[in-house]
Design a protein around this motif. Structure first.
Motif, PDB file in Angstrom:
ATOM      1  N   VAL A  84       0.999  -1.090   0.040  1.00 52.47           N
ATOM      2  CA  VAL A  84       0.098  -0.165  -0.065  1.00 52.47           C
ATOM      3  C   VAL A  84       0.850   1.222  -0.160  1.00 52.47           C
ATOM      4  O   VAL A  84       0.822   2.260  -0.665  1.00 52.47           O
ATOM      5  CB  VAL A  84      -0.885  -0.063   1.246  1.00 52.47           C
ATOM      6  N   LYS A  85       1.743   1.444   0.807  1.00 55.74           N
ATOM      7  CA  LYS A  85       2.726   2.516   1.185  1.00 55.74           C
ATOM      8  C   LYS A  85       3.562   2.663  -0.337  1.00 55.74           C
ATOM      9  O   LYS A  85       3.766   3.649  -0.933  1.00 55.74           O
ATOM     10  CB  LYS A  85       3.656   2.301   2.241  1.00 55.74           C
ATOM     11  N   LEU A  86       3.961   1.291  -0.979  1.00 57.66           N
ATOM     12  CA  LEU A  86       4.854   1.558  -2.157  1.00 57.66           C
ATOM     13  C   LEU A  86       3.862   2.097  -3.262  1.00 57.66           C
ATOM     14  O   LEU A  86       4.324   3.001  -4.037  1.00 57.66           O
ATOM     15  CB  LEU A  86       5.236   0.275  -2.576  1.00 57.66           C
ATOM     16  N   LEU A  87       2.649   1.669  -3.400  1.00 59.37           N
ATOM     17  CA  LEU A  87       1.686   2.180  -4.328  1.00 59.37           C
ATOM     18  C   LEU A  87       1.549   3.637  -4.169  1.00 59.37           C
ATOM     19  O   LEU A  87       1.525   4.364  -5.276  1.00 59.37           O
ATOM     20  CB  LEU A  87       0.417   1.525  -4.247  1.00 59.37           C
ATOM     21  N   ARG A  88       1.388   3.988  -2.955  1.00 61.78           N
ATOM     22  CA  ARG A  88       1.137   5.744  -2.678  1.00 61.78           C
ATOM     23  C   ARG A  88       2.375   6.613  -3.091  1.00 61.78           C
ATOM     24  O   ARG A  88       2.347   7.330  -3.574  1.00 61.78           O
ATOM     25  CB  ARG A  88       0.821   5.937  -1.284  1.00 61.78           C
ATOM     26  N   ALA A  89       3.459   5.841  -2.932  1.00 61.84           N
ATOM     27  CA  ALA A  89       4.833   6.464  -3.095  1.00 61.84           C
ATOM     28  C   ALA A  89       4.942   6.591  -4.722  1.00 61.84           C
ATOM     29  O   ALA A  89       5.444   7.771  -5.250  1.00 61.84           O
ATOM     30  CB  ALA A  89       5.960   5.725  -2.751  1.00 61.84           C
ATOM     31  N   LEU A  90       4.515   5.644  -5.546  1.00 63.34           N
ATOM     32  CA  LEU A  90       4.469   5.617  -6.990  1.00 63.34           C
ATOM     33  C   LEU A  90       3.639   6.679  -7.482  1.00 63.34           C
ATOM     34  O   LEU A  90       3.941   7.267  -8.716  1.00 63.34           O
ATOM     35  CB  LEU A  90       4.503   4.147  -7.832  1.00 63.34           C
ATOM     36  N   GLN A  91       2.362   6.331  -6.977  1.00 60.36           N
ATOM     37  CA  GLN A  91       1.284   7.459  -7.494  1.00 60.36           C
ATOM     38  C   GLN A  91       1.561   8.921  -7.412  1.00 60.36           C
ATOM     39  O   GLN A  91       1.424   9.733  -8.368  1.00 60.36           O
ATOM     40  CB  GLN A  91       0.060   7.067  -6.854  1.00 60.36           C
ATOM     41  N   GLU A  92       2.223   9.149  -6.190  1.00 61.79           N
ATOM     42  CA  GLU A  92       2.076  10.676  -5.604  1.00 61.79           C
ATOM     43  C   GLU A  92       3.774  11.102  -5.800  1.00 61.79           C
ATOM     44  O   GLU A  92       3.779  12.417  -5.748  1.00 61.79           O
ATOM     45  CB  GLU A  92       1.646  10.883  -4.138  1.00 61.79           C
ATOM     46  N   GLN A  93       4.483  10.256  -6.188  1.00 63.81           N
ATOM     47  CA  GLN A  93       5.944  10.546  -6.280  1.00 63.81           C
ATOM     48  C   GLN A  93       6.545  11.235  -4.995  1.00 63.81           C
ATOM     49  O   GLN A  93       7.560  12.387  -5.078  1.00 63.81           O
ATOM     50  CB  GLN A  93       6.169  11.295  -7.511  1.00 63.81           C
ATOM     51  N   VAL A  94       6.021  10.820  -3.830  1.00 57.40           N
ATOM     52  CA  VAL A  94       6.485  11.226  -2.748  1.00 57.40           C
ATOM     53  C   VAL A  94       6.617  10.226  -1.634  1.00 57.40           C
ATOM     54  O   VAL A  94       5.959   9.261  -1.830  1.00 57.40           O
ATOM     55  CB  VAL A  94       5.695  12.559  -1.934  1.00 57.40           C
ATOM     56  N   ILE A  95       7.458  10.239  -0.500  1.00 60.49           N
ATOM     57  CA  ILE A  95       7.704   9.143   0.453  1.00 60.49           C
ATOM     58  C   ILE A  95       7.467  10.012   1.542  1.00 60.49           C
ATOM     59  O   ILE A  95       7.882  11.247   1.790  1.00 60.49           O
ATOM     60  CB  ILE A  95       9.114   8.518   0.336  1.00 60.49           C
ATOM     61  N   ARG A  96       7.266   9.344   2.897  1.00 57.97           N
ATOM     62  CA  ARG A  96       7.164   9.842   4.151  1.00 57.97           C
ATOM     63  C   ARG A  96       8.078   8.931   4.992  1.00 57.97           C
ATOM     64  O   ARG A  96       7.863   7.473   5.030  1.00 57.97           O
ATOM     65  CB  ARG A  96       5.873   9.934   4.672  1.00 57.97           C
ATOM     66  N   PRO A  97       9.161   9.325   5.406  1.00 57.39           N
ATOM     67  CA  PRO A  97      10.086   8.151   6.502  1.00 57.39           C
ATOM     68  C   PRO A  97       9.324   7.942   7.451  1.00 57.39           C
ATOM     69  O   PRO A  97       8.443   8.527   8.001  1.00 57.39           O
ATOM     70  CB  PRO A  97      11.144   9.329   6.738  1.00 57.39           C
ATOM     71  N   VAL A  98       9.716   6.717   8.094  1.00 56.93           N
ATOM     72  CA  VAL A  98       9.073   6.175   9.374  1.00 56.93           C
ATOM     73  C   VAL A  98       9.400   7.245  10.469  1.00 56.93           C
ATOM     74  O   VAL A  98      10.530   7.766  10.426  1.00 56.93           O
ATOM     75  CB  VAL A  98       9.572   5.010   9.573  1.00 56.93           C
ATOM     76  N   GLY A  99       8.169   7.376  11.209  1.00 61.38           N
ATOM     77  CA  GLY A  99       8.392   8.358  12.340  1.00 61.38           C
ATOM     78  C   GLY A  99       8.468  10.030  12.034  1.00 61.38           C
ATOM     79  O   GLY A  99       8.779  10.675  12.617  1.00 61.38           O
ATOM     80  N   SER A 100       8.259   9.954  10.829  1.00 60.23           N
ATOM     81  CA  SER A 100       8.279  11.603  10.339  1.00 60.23           C
ATOM     82  C   SER A 100       6.873  12.084   9.745  1.00 60.23           C
ATOM     83  O   SER A 100       6.243  11.132   9.147  1.00 60.23           O
ATOM     84  CB  SER A 100       9.496  11.881   9.028  1.00 60.23           C
ATOM     85  N   SER A 101       6.724  13.405   9.669  1.00 62.56           N
ATOM     86  CA  SER A 101       5.404  13.859   9.056  1.00 62.56           C
ATOM     87  C   SER A 101       5.594  14.303   7.628  1.00 62.56           C
ATOM     88  O   SER A 101       4.662  15.088   7.215  1.00 62.56           O
ATOM     89  CB  SER A 101       4.428  14.646  10.260  1.00 62.56           C
ATOM     90  N   LYS A 102       7.189  14.462   7.287  1.00 60.92           N
ATOM     91  CA  LYS A 102       7.197  15.287   6.196  1.00 60.92           C
ATOM     92  C   LYS A 102       7.004  14.504   4.868  1.00 60.92           C
ATOM     93  O   LYS A 102       7.335  13.106   5.188  1.00 60.92           O
ATOM     94  CB  LYS A 102       8.995  15.519   6.387  1.00 60.92           C
ATOM     95  N   GLN A 103       6.551  15.025   4.062  1.00 64.84           N
ATOM     96  CA  GLN A 103       6.537  14.519   2.509  1.00 64.84           C
ATOM     97  C   GLN A 103       7.597  14.711   1.796  1.00 64.84           C
ATOM     98  O   GLN A 103       8.033  15.929   1.384  1.00 64.84           O
ATOM     99  CB  GLN A 103       5.102  15.026   1.936  1.00 64.84           C
ATOM    100  N   ILE A 104       8.433  13.752   1.273  1.00 64.06           N
ATOM    101  CA  ILE A 104       9.668  14.203   0.459  1.00 64.06           C
ATOM    102  C   ILE A 104       9.385  13.832  -1.022  1.00 64.06           C
ATOM    103  O   ILE A 104       9.207  12.566  -1.336  1.00 64.06           O
ATOM    104  CB  ILE A 104      10.811  13.532   1.300  1.00 64.06           C
ATOM    105  N   PRO A 105       9.304  14.786  -1.965  1.00 65.40           N
ATOM    106  CA  PRO A 105       9.380  14.222  -3.097  1.00 65.40           C
ATOM    107  C   PRO A 105      10.509  13.446  -3.713  1.00 65.40           C
ATOM    108  O   PRO A 105      11.705  13.680  -3.499  1.00 65.40           O
ATOM    109  CB  PRO A 105       9.250  15.624  -4.029  1.00 65.40           C
ATOM    110  N   VAL A 106      10.302  12.717  -4.649  1.00 70.01           N
ATOM    111  CA  VAL A 106      11.276  11.633  -4.934  1.00 70.01           C
ATOM    112  C   VAL A 106      11.271  11.471  -6.644  1.00 70.01           C
ATOM    113  O   VAL A 106      10.116  11.398  -7.158  1.00 70.01           O
ATOM    114  CB  VAL A 106      11.246  10.375  -4.451  1.00 70.01           C
ATOM    115  N   ASP A 107      12.039  11.169  -7.453  1.00 70.18           N
ATOM    116  CA  ASP A 107      11.878  11.050  -8.903  1.00 70.18           C
ATOM    117  C   ASP A 107      12.797   9.779  -9.210  1.00 70.18           C
ATOM    118  O   ASP A 107      14.056   9.664  -9.442  1.00 70.18           O
ATOM    119  CB  ASP A 107      12.837  12.357  -9.650  1.00 70.18           C
TER     120      ASP A 107
END
Length: 449
Positions: A250-273
């Motif tokens: 589920v988390k991988l799908l969200r990362a691929l769809q939105e091109q952002v990740i959220r590290p464990v224990g963080s509230s930050k959304q980090i864009p990735v390419d």
């Protein structure tokens, strides 16, 4: 334009039912530095293509039997990405439009303007050799037509920034192909990062992929950026994607769809390419039907599917690979070993190779380590083959073996009571049932009368 350098020798397949024109054009093209094979019709051309590789097909349009356009369609159906140039003495605008709409590389009217032909061939060869030369595929040793077709597809896919799913049995070289795709892509200057999704438990795998914040869990004394950020701008290779736990899917799908990740224990959304190439030896269609793999993630990852053949299916590569591996191993170990004896090579080529290329690598390494002469004898190959089946297990294989042994003892201890077994294992009943299903264990088999 200067003559094509003889050292390159682009391979041209010339097809025409006019024998005299065929001879004349072959002489002219060979004078330009091309290597030319001639065919007097479409069927002859297809027969040659089954045994040889060509850079360009130059064919007459109007021929009895299989005409030029039909030949082009047959070439495409074989999965060969070859530039095809058609020639006709009856050229019309309509013919040219139809040919180019179907994907034909070029269209020439007879009598052929030699300057026009020369320029068109140069462009066609440049396009074709872009997928056949360079260091992007230098580690993939093959003469197999099946592999060449697969590599042609891989090179085309590399130019499109889409997700790729590489399928194939264990030991066929899925990571090697993924790395080659990365090298042939526009992301080649950026990192290629690989991870085996079945080698880590869920919590560690999540941290490895997405990173974690400082203090996110016990032992997280520093921030960890994770593999998505490490591969930013490049390619992330997810090996054994079929073993990824469902919550992480589920988390991988969200990362691929939105091109952002959220590290464990963080509230930050980090864009990735990141471009994703995944691989599996499992049948993901079956995994989806059994509820082990998400359908939406499957279609996100499987934009293009490339399936690697087993070593047995590309048996013509066995001698080539064996010699290559022998040379590399001898150089690495600094020993003077030059070749396999004839009967040793015969044994290698007739082996079934259930472990595929990985098994062949192990066999060659053992032969080089044990030989005392410059020629590897057949008894060394026999010895290596007999022990190669007893290889050290991979981490996934070892984990599966431990799981099965653990479950067997647990179910025997509890007389098949799944609730009690789940409590002892520290898992819920649903998780335990999934593990039991994975190892084909049934609680009723452990209940006493």
């Amino acid at each position: 334009m200067s003559k094509v350098e003889a050292s390159l020798k682009p391979q041209i397949l010339l097809v025409d039912d006019d024998e005299s024109l065929l001879r004349l054009m072959a002489i002219r093209l060979e004078g330009e530095g091309y290597s030319v094979q001639s065919a007097e019709g479409g069927k002859d051309a297809l027969r040659l293509m089954n045994t040889q590789n060509f850079d360009v097909v130059l064919s007459d349009l109007r021929m009895p039997g299989l005409d030029g356009l039909s030949l082009f369609e047959e070439i495409m159906s074989l999965g060969k990405d070859l530039p095809v140039i058609l020639m006709t003495a009856h050229g019309t605008i309509q013919d040219a439009v139809e040919a180019t709409q179907r994907g034909v590389f070029g269209f020439l009217t007879k009598p052929i303007d030699h300057t026009e032909l020369r320029d068109l061939l140069a462009k066609a060869v440049s396009q074709s050799q872009g997928s056949q030369t360079g260091d992007w595929r230098e580690q993939i040793i093959t003469r197999s037509m099946q592999m060449e077709q697969l590599l042609d597809q891989a090179h085309r896919v590399a130019q499109r920034d889409v997700s790729v799913l590489v399928s194939g049995a264990s030991g066929t070289g899925k990571e090697l192909l993924a790395n080659a795709i990365h090298k042939a892509s526009k992301r080649a200057s950026k990192p290629f990062v690989a991870i085996n999704c079945g080698a880590l438990p869920e919590n560690l795998l999540e941290s490895e992929l997405f990173g974690h914040a400082k203090g996110a869990f016990t032992g997280a004394v520093n921030e960890h950026q994770g593999l998505f950020r490490e591969a930013d701008g490049g390619t992330l290779f997810l090996d054994e994607i079929g073993d990824m736990p469902t919550p992480l899917q589920v988390k991988l799908l969200r990362a691929l769809q939105e091109q952002v990740i959220r590290p464990v224990g963080s509230s930050k959304q980090i864009p990735v390419d990141v471009r994703i190439i995944s691989a599996t030896h499992k049948n993901l269609t079956t995994e989806m039907s059994e509820g082990n793999f998400r359908e939406d993630l499957y279609y996100r990852l499987n934009v293009v599917n490339l399936t690697l053949p087993t070593l047995r299916e590309r048996s013509e590569d066995i001698p080539l690979l064996a010699r290559y591996l022998l040379k590399k191993s001898a150089e690495r170990h600094e020993v003077r070993v030059s070749r396999f004896s004839d009967d040793a090579m015969q044994l290698l080529t007739t082996e079934l190779w259930p472990g595929n290329v990985r098994q062949l690598v192990n066999v060659v390494e053992q032969c080089v380590a044990l030989t005392q002469t410059s020629v590897i004898a057949v008894h060394l190959v026999e010895q290596a083959l007999s022990t190669s089946e007893q290889k050290w297990p991979t981490l996934t294989e070892a984990r599966d073996a431990f799981e099965q042994s653990y479950l067997l003892k647990l179910l025997k201890m509890t007389d098949g009571n799944v609730t009690r077994a789940a409590e002892i294992a520290g898992r819920n009943r649903t998780d335990l049932h999934k593990l039991m299903k994975k190892h084909d264990l049934h609680s009723t088999d452990f209940k006493h009368e």
